[in-house]
Design a protein around this motif. Structure first.
Motif, PDB file in Angstrom:
ATOM      1  N   GLY A  47       0.813  -1.205   0.000  1.00  0.00           N
ATOM      2  CA  GLY A  47       0.000   0.000   0.000  1.00  0.00           C
ATOM      3  C   GLY A  47       0.847   1.255   0.000  1.00  0.00           C
ATOM      4  N   ALA A  48       0.324   2.313  -0.591  1.00  0.00           N
ATOM      5  CA  ALA A  48       0.985   3.618  -0.569  1.00  0.00           C
ATOM      6  C   ALA A  48       0.375   4.505   0.510  1.00  0.00           C
ATOM      7  CB  ALA A  48       0.875   4.293  -1.933  1.00  0.00           C
ATOM      8  N   ALA A  49      -0.967   4.591   0.559  1.00  0.00           N
ATOM      9  CA  ALA A  49      -1.639   5.447   1.536  1.00  0.00           C
ATOM     10  C   ALA A  49      -1.799   4.772   2.886  1.00  0.00           C
ATOM     11  CB  ALA A  49      -3.003   5.869   1.009  1.00  0.00           C
ATOM     12  N   SER A  50      -1.724   3.457   2.914  1.00  0.00           N
ATOM     13  CA  SER A  50      -1.832   2.698   4.159  1.00  0.00           C
ATOM     14  C   SER A  50      -1.096   1.380   3.956  1.00  0.00           C
ATOM     15  CB  SER A  50      -3.295   2.431   4.525  1.00  0.00           C
ATOM     16  OG  SER A  50      -3.847   1.430   3.679  1.00  0.00           O
ATOM     17  N   HIS A  51      -1.104   0.531   4.985  1.00  0.00           N
ATOM     18  CA  HIS A  51      -0.482  -0.785   4.844  1.00  0.00           C
ATOM     19  C   HIS A  51      -1.367  -1.755   4.055  1.00  0.00           C
ATOM     20  CE1 HIS A  51       2.799   0.345   7.361  1.00  0.00           C
ATOM     21  NE2 HIS A  51       2.082   0.460   8.459  1.00  0.00           N
ATOM     22  N   LEU A  52      -2.585  -1.354   3.726  1.00  0.00           N
ATOM     23  CA  LEU A  52      -3.547  -2.246   3.056  1.00  0.00           C
ATOM     24  C   LEU A  52      -3.635  -3.583   3.776  1.00  0.00           C
ATOM     25  CD1 LEU A  52      -3.116  -1.712  -0.814  1.00  0.00           C
ATOM     26  CD2 LEU A  52      -4.945  -0.905   0.679  1.00  0.00           C
ATOM     27  N   ASP A  53      -3.707  -3.509   5.094  1.00  0.00           N
ATOM     28  CA  ASP A  53      -3.782  -4.728   5.900  1.00  0.00           C
ATOM     29  C   ASP A  53      -5.144  -4.905   6.556  1.00  0.00           C
ATOM     30  OD1 ASP A  53      -3.524  -2.548   7.537  1.00  0.00           O
ATOM     31  OD2 ASP A  53      -1.941  -3.381   8.788  1.00  0.00           O
ATOM     32  N   GLY A  54      -6.164  -4.238   6.013  1.00  0.00           N
ATOM     33  CA  GLY A  54      -7.511  -4.379   6.548  1.00  0.00           C
ATOM     34  C   GLY A  54      -8.256  -5.512   5.850  1.00  0.00           C
ATOM     35  N   ALA A  55      -9.553  -5.385   5.803  1.00  0.00           N
ATOM     36  CA  ALA A  55     -10.411  -6.377   5.159  1.00  0.00           C
ATOM     37  C   ALA A  55     -11.722  -5.681   4.823  1.00  0.00           C
ATOM     38  CB  ALA A  55     -10.651  -7.574   6.083  1.00  0.00           C
ATOM     39  N   ALA A  56     -12.634  -6.411   4.219  1.00  0.00           N
ATOM     40  CA  ALA A  56     -13.944  -5.836   3.959  1.00  0.00           C
ATOM     41  C   ALA A  56     -14.581  -5.431   5.286  1.00  0.00           C
ATOM     42  CB  ALA A  56     -14.821  -6.844   3.239  1.00  0.00           C
ATOM     43  N   GLY A  57     -15.063  -4.206   5.359  1.00  0.00           N
ATOM     44  CA  GLY A  57     -15.715  -3.729   6.569  1.00  0.00           C
ATOM     45  C   GLY A  57     -14.780  -3.267   7.664  1.00  0.00           C
ATOM     46  N   SER A  58     -13.473  -3.281   7.446  1.00  0.00           N
ATOM     47  CA  SER A  58     -12.543  -2.809   8.486  1.00  0.00           C
ATOM     48  C   SER A  58     -11.418  -2.027   7.839  1.00  0.00           C
ATOM     49  CB  SER A  58     -11.979  -3.985   9.296  1.00  0.00           C
ATOM     50  OG  SER A  58     -11.183  -4.812   8.480  1.00  0.00           O
ATOM     51  N   ALA A  59     -10.966  -0.985   8.529  1.00  0.00           N
ATOM     52  CA  ALA A  59      -9.970  -0.080   7.976  1.00  0.00           C
ATOM     53  C   ALA A  59      -8.562  -0.635   8.152  1.00  0.00           C
ATOM     54  CB  ALA A  59     -10.079   1.283   8.650  1.00  0.00           C
ATOM     55  N   PRO A  60      -7.644  -0.268   7.268  1.00  0.00           N
ATOM     56  CA  PRO A  60      -6.249  -0.678   7.414  1.00  0.00           C
ATOM     57  C   PRO A  60      -5.517   0.210   8.418  1.00  0.00           C
ATOM     58  CG  PRO A  60      -6.480   0.676   5.468  1.00  0.00           C
ATOM     59  CD  PRO A  60      -7.877   0.508   6.039  1.00  0.00           C
ATOM     60  N   THR A  61      -4.273  -0.124   8.680  1.00  0.00           N
ATOM     61  CA  THR A  61      -3.414   0.705   9.524  1.00  0.00           C
ATOM     62  C   THR A  61      -2.434   1.462   8.634  1.00  0.00           C
ATOM     63  OG1 THR A  61      -1.749  -1.024   9.832  1.00  0.00           O
ATOM     64  CG2 THR A  61      -3.595  -0.975  11.395  1.00  0.00           C
ATOM     65  N   ALA A  62      -1.715   2.396   9.242  1.00  0.00           N
ATOM     66  CA  ALA A  62      -0.731   3.179   8.492  1.00  0.00           C
ATOM     67  C   ALA A  62       0.351   3.666   9.433  1.00  0.00           C
ATOM     68  CB  ALA A  62      -1.405   4.367   7.803  1.00  0.00           C
ATOM     69  N   ALA A  63       1.505   3.971   8.869  1.00  0.00           N
ATOM     70  CA  ALA A  63       2.599   4.562   9.642  1.00  0.00           C
ATOM     71  C   ALA A  63       2.374   6.070   9.725  1.00  0.00           C
ATOM     72  CB  ALA A  63       3.940   4.260   8.978  1.00  0.00           C
ATOM     73  N   LEU A  64       2.303   6.600  10.930  1.00  0.00           N
ATOM     74  CA  LEU A  64       2.057   8.023  11.151  1.00  0.00           C
ATOM     75  C   LEU A  64       3.345   8.678  11.646  1.00  0.00           C
ATOM     76  CD1 LEU A  64      -1.419   7.721  12.893  1.00  0.00           C
ATOM     77  CD2 LEU A  64      -0.973   8.486  10.554  1.00  0.00           C
TER      78      LEU A  64
END
Length: 391
Positions: free
Chosen positions: A365-382
């Motif tokens: 992922g570029a904007a996030s880790h794309l580690d979520g799933a349907a119905g749940s948000a991914p995480t990201a490095a802040l």
């Protein structure tokens, strides 16, 4: 008319810049829309629709989203994928997505704006068996996505805003700045963010310097309210004034232009970019994923400027659309069942190769880790941003 050499140079530069932007926009539309012949002969037998908020189709988020999406499609072609056509559709203010997307029997995947309630997309996804990507939505409503109708077909691509508050609290405590006075504007989003910040701060050993529990609500249009805030700072002596508002808001501008004790640190839920007379600590709200460095380099080379959150989210949407368009052993991939949020992140070409073999995967992922799933948000490095006081 300015006849000076400098004036003429500026005019020529402005004309060239305008022409360059127009050509870039035309090229982007060509990459997105393709031709009807290409669409009709597509082996996927399905269609991607990029739905944009009508009235502001060339606003910064919409423009950035399109450019990021287009770059992902171009890179997928370099990796051996056929060109993937996407239709543009417009969502007028106050209308339902179902109306904007009527009469599209081939649609399988929709890239949706944040311009309509997420419930509307859930119902639409369930009724029509569509997959809906939510690249620009990170509001509090994502927290209840699992309970919504059709949530198993809704895919947020951005990390929620709550972790920004946690990261800011962690950064202040790590700098031994634990006594904080918190103010916010009257928006519901900033209310939730300020409350979460205080919860994180107090749970980790920090303290609130406010005269009352919770964050102070401040109307920056009232000079008396700002004067009272300055008196509160002088009386309570906090180490930090944490201001929860958007960049450039009346509250942010008022705080930035006011005099404060030299020892006071100003803290923001966004990246502090301009030095002030006081030290500052901010947190970049634009999350980052493993693929950000490579994406940022490629985007700047393609479009001539550094990307932001909208561009990165568009790129991630383009990656998922390209991978979803691939079938395996006669089975289409539009439902994203091949996606594994906890798998090892793969660059796009490697992800395409894995899809050809029928493997479960997640792209970098570029904007996030794309580690979520349907119905749940991914995480990201802040990332935290420290700015010392202006000399």
């Amino acid at each position: 008319m300015d006849s000076s050499p400098g004036g003429s140079g500026l005019k020529v530069w402005a004309q060239r810049s305008w022409l360059s932007r127009c050509l870039g926009t035309l090229g982007l539309l060509a990459s997105l829309l393709g031709s009807q012949g290409l669409a009709s002969s597509s082996p996927q037998g399905a269609e991607v629709v990029l739905l944009l908020a009508a009235g502001h189709p060339w606003s910064a988020p919409s423009d950035g989203l399109r450019r990021g999406y287009g770059l992902a499609i171009e890179q997928a072609q370099v990796c051996g994928q056929p060109s993937l056509t996407a239709d543009l559709a417009w969502l007028p203010a106050g209308s339902e997505p179902a109306d904007a997307l009527a009469g599209r029997p081939r649609t399988r995947l929709v890239i949706a704006p944040a311009a309509a309630p997420v419930e509307s997309y859930g119902v639409l996804a369930e009724q029509r068996q569509w997959t809906v990507l939510l690249p620009l939505r990170r509001v509090a409503s994502l927290g209840r996505l699992p309970q919504l109708r059709g949530s198993d077909r809704l895919w947020p691509l951005l990390a929620p805003r709550g972790p920004q508050a946690d990261r800011l609290a962690q950064g202040l405590l790590a700098a031994r700045l634990g006594r904080v006075l918190v103010v916010r504007d009257g928006s519901p989003g900033m209310k939730a963010l300020a409350e979460r910040f205080l919860e994180s701060l107090l749970a980790a050993g920090g303290s609130s310097a406010g005269l009352e529990p919770g964050a102070q609500v401040l109307d920056a249009r009232q000079p008396a309210a700002l004067a009272q805030l300055r008196r509160d700072v002088d009386w309570a002596g906090p180490q930090v004034l944490a201001v929860f508002s958007e960049p450039g808001s009346p509250l942010a501008r008022a705080v930035r232009s006011s005099p404060w004790p030299a020892v006071l640190t100003l803290a923001w839920p966004f990246a502090a970019l301009e030095p002030l007379a006081n030290p500052q600590l901010g947190v970049d709200p634009g999350g980052r994923g493993e693929g950000w460095p490579a994406f940022a380099r490629a985007f700047k080379a393609r479009w001539g400027y550094g990307p932001g959150l909208a561009e990165a989210a568009g790129f991630d949407a383009g990656q998922l659309a390209s991978l979803a368009a691939m079938g395996f052993q006669g089975q289409p991939g539009w439902d994203l069942r091949w996606f594994r949020g906890h798998g090892r992140p793969l660059p796009l070409c490697a992800a395409i190769a894995a899809r050809r073999l029928g493997g479960a995967l997640r792209p970098q992922g570029a904007a996030s880790h794309l580690d979520g799933a349907a119905g749940s948000a991914p995480t990201a490095a802040l990332r935290l941003r420290h700015l010392p006081a202006r000399p």
